[in-house]
Design a protein around this motif. Structure first.
Motif, PDB file in Angstrom:
ATOM      1  N   PHE A  40       0.844  -1.196   0.000  1.00 56.86           N
ATOM      2  CA  PHE A  40       0.000   0.000   0.000  1.00 56.86           C
ATOM      3  C   PHE A  40       0.882   1.250   0.000  1.00 56.86           C
ATOM      4  N   ASN A  41       1.418   1.609  -1.188  1.00 52.16           N
ATOM      5  CA  ASN A  41       2.374   2.710  -1.256  1.00 52.16           C
ATOM      6  C   ASN A  41       1.974   3.825  -2.222  1.00 52.16           C
ATOM      7  N   LYS A  42       1.269   3.494  -3.286  1.00 52.68           N
ATOM      8  CA  LYS A  42       0.910   4.474  -4.310  1.00 52.68           C
ATOM      9  C   LYS A  42      -0.592   4.414  -4.535  1.00 52.68           C
ATOM     10  N   VAL A  43      -1.272   5.555  -4.395  1.00 54.73           N
ATOM     11  CA  VAL A  43      -2.733   5.557  -4.476  1.00 54.73           C
ATOM     12  C   VAL A  43      -3.239   6.618  -5.443  1.00 54.73           C
ATOM     13  N   ALA A  44      -4.457   6.411  -5.897  1.00 56.94           N
ATOM     14  CA  ALA A  44      -5.153   7.402  -6.723  1.00 56.94           C
ATOM     15  C   ALA A  44      -6.474   7.721  -6.034  1.00 56.94           C
ATOM     16  N   VAL A  45      -6.821   8.997  -5.998  1.00 55.79           N
ATOM     17  CA  VAL A  45      -8.089   9.431  -5.411  1.00 55.79           C
ATOM     18  C   VAL A  45      -9.017   9.845  -6.543  1.00 55.79           C
ATOM     19  N   GLY A  56     -17.652  19.014  -5.883  1.00 57.58           N
ATOM     20  CA  GLY A  56     -17.108  17.662  -5.728  1.00 57.58           C
ATOM     21  C   GLY A  56     -15.615  17.600  -5.983  1.00 57.58           C
ATOM     22  N   ASP A  57     -15.141  18.376  -6.971  1.00 57.98           N
ATOM     23  CA  ASP A  57     -13.703  18.396  -7.268  1.00 57.98           C
ATOM     24  C   ASP A  57     -12.903  18.950  -6.099  1.00 57.98           C
ATOM     25  N   GLU A  58     -13.418  20.010  -5.471  1.00 60.35           N
ATOM     26  CA  GLU A  58     -12.719  20.624  -4.351  1.00 60.35           C
ATOM     27  C   GLU A  58     -12.632  19.662  -3.162  1.00 60.35           C
ATOM     28  N   PHE A  59     -13.721  18.936  -2.917  1.00 63.43           N
ATOM     29  CA  PHE A  59     -13.681  17.960  -1.825  1.00 63.43           C
ATOM     30  C   PHE A  59     -12.691  16.848  -2.144  1.00 63.43           C
ATOM     31  N   THR A  60     -12.662  16.415  -3.392  1.00 59.48           N
ATOM     32  CA  THR A  60     -11.704  15.391  -3.816  1.00 59.48           C
ATOM     33  C   THR A  60     -10.276  15.861  -3.580  1.00 59.48           C
ATOM     34  N   ASP A  61      -9.991  17.106  -3.939  1.00 60.37           N
ATOM     35  CA  ASP A  61      -8.654  17.664  -3.710  1.00 60.37           C
ATOM     36  C   ASP A  61      -8.328  17.704  -2.222  1.00 60.37           C
ATOM     37  N   SER A  62      -9.331  17.980  -1.395  1.00 61.48           N
ATOM     38  CA  SER A  62      -9.129  18.016   0.046  1.00 61.48           C
ATOM     39  C   SER A  62      -8.786  16.630   0.584  1.00 61.48           C
ATOM     40  N   VAL A  63      -9.518  15.621   0.116  1.00 64.88           N
ATOM     41  CA  VAL A  63      -9.217  14.247   0.524  1.00 64.88           C
ATOM     42  C   VAL A  63      -7.812  13.859   0.085  1.00 64.88           C
ATOM     43  N   LEU A  65      -5.246  15.787  -0.416  1.00 61.87           N
ATOM     44  CA  LEU A  65      -4.285  16.513   0.419  1.00 61.87           C
ATOM     45  C   LEU A  65      -4.068  15.790   1.747  1.00 61.87           C
ATOM     46  N   TYR A  66      -5.156  15.403   2.398  1.00 57.74           N
ATOM     47  CA  TYR A  66      -5.024  14.797   3.720  1.00 57.74           C
ATOM     48  C   TYR A  66      -4.546  13.359   3.657  1.00 57.74           C
ATOM     49  N   VAL A  67      -4.827  12.656   2.550  1.00 54.59           N
ATOM     50  CA  VAL A  67      -4.247  11.323   2.364  1.00 54.59           C
ATOM     51  C   VAL A  67      -2.726  11.435   2.284  1.00 54.59           C
ATOM     52  N   ALA A  68      -2.246  12.405   1.502  1.00 60.02           N
ATOM     53  CA  ALA A  68      -0.801  12.619   1.368  1.00 60.02           C
ATOM     54  C   ALA A  68      -0.181  13.087   2.685  1.00 60.02           C
ATOM     55  N   LYS A  69      -0.952  13.832   3.462  1.00 60.35           N
ATOM     56  CA  LYS A  69      -0.445  14.384   4.721  1.00 60.35           C
ATOM     57  C   LYS A  69      -0.402  13.344   5.835  1.00 60.35           C
ATOM     58  N   HIS A  70      -1.431  12.523   5.950  1.00 60.13           N
ATOM     59  CA  HIS A  70      -1.553  11.627   7.099  1.00 60.13           C
ATOM     60  C   HIS A  70      -1.108  10.190   6.834  1.00 60.13           C
ATOM     61  N   VAL A  73       2.037   7.478   1.871  1.00 60.33           N
ATOM     62  CA  VAL A  73       1.817   7.003   0.505  1.00 60.33           C
ATOM     63  C   VAL A  73       2.020   8.155  -0.470  1.00 60.33           C
ATOM     64  N   ARG A  74       2.186   7.808  -1.720  1.00 60.17           N
ATOM     65  CA  ARG A  74       2.286   8.810  -2.784  1.00 60.17           C
ATOM     66  C   ARG A  74       0.964   8.861  -3.529  1.00 60.17           C
ATOM     67  N   VAL A  75       0.417  10.055  -3.650  1.00 63.78           N
ATOM     68  CA  VAL A  75      -0.873  10.240  -4.303  1.00 63.78           C
ATOM     69  C   VAL A  75      -0.658  10.755  -5.723  1.00 63.78           C
ATOM     70  N   ILE A  76      -1.265  10.086  -6.704  1.00 63.48           N
ATOM     71  CA  ILE A  76      -1.184  10.521  -8.097  1.00 63.48           C
ATOM     72  C   ILE A  76      -1.883  11.867  -8.254  1.00 63.48           C
TER      73      ILE A  76
END
Length: 206
Positions: A40-45, A56-63, A65-70, A73-76
């Motif tokens: 579990f190292n590289k993810v796509a949101v 919806g796009d703004e909320f996706t960007d927020s998710v 951001l916090y996936v990358a922060k917490h 993993v590396r987020v595409i």
């Protein structure tokens, strides 16, 4: 002589009751597997479909951001994701499910896909103006591509998220400085919801 109920006990009682009323829940499945075993190292949101709103796009960007922060993993990036696959065509049909997520994940070359949907909370202020960026409900799933398993199910239910800090804030203001409505609006802002859910997911995965 009657003794009045000590205020500190009343404070602690109300605190404990409100703090138990969290509006977010996280379930981790297949917890016997370690993150290393799952790769579990590289993810796509993927884009979240939020009913009754246009952010919806703004909320996706927020998710994202916090996936990358917490999470470690590396987020595409969304731009890279859009170039690889026509994500919008899947989102608009509303057929993003575990099987579709696995197919997309294989095309993208990621270890996991994060996706979900929700509904906006419709609230108006005292001047009857719509208060934007409020989430009523949202669900988040994390699907492991290689195994096809749903690793995480997270959900924000309707209502106020009475976290310990928000409860303390409300009680210290005696409900006069910050009303229940204030705390409701504050804890339903999509940035707040995204960070709370992702941070809880991160805590469960450690």
């Amino acid at each position: 002589m009657k003794h009045s109920f000590p205020r500190i006990y009343l404070f602690l009682l109300v605190f404990s009751v409100l703090s138990a009323c969290r509006s977010s829940e996280v379930a981790i499945q297949f917890a016997d597997h370690t993150k290393k075993e799952l790769g579990f190292n590289k993810v796509a949101v993927l884009r979240f479909e939020i009913d009754d709103c246009k952010w919806g796009d703004e909320f996706t960007d927020s998710v994202s951001l916090y996936v990358a922060k917490h999470l470690p993993v590396r987020v595409i990036e969304r731009e890279q994701l859009s170039k690889v696959v026509g994500e919008q065509s899947f989102s608009k049909t509303g057929i993003i499910d575990e099987q579709t997520a696995v197919k997309l994940g294989k095309v993208l070359g990621v270890d996991a896909i994060v996706f979900g949907r929700g509904t906006a909370l419709i609230k108006k202020d005292q001047s009857k103006q719509l208060i934007g960026n409020l989430l009523d409900t949202v669900s988040i799933k994390v699907v492991h591509i290689e195994s096809g398993h749903v690793l995480v199910n997270a959900r924000k239910k309707p209502g106020t998220d009475w976290s310990p800090w928000k409860t303390t804030k409300f009680l210290l203001g005696f409900g006069l400085i910050w009303s229940r409505e204030d705390i409701l609006i504050e804890t339903n802002q999509y940035d707040y919801v995204a960070e709370q859910l992702v941070s809880q997911i991160a805590g469960h995965l450690k």
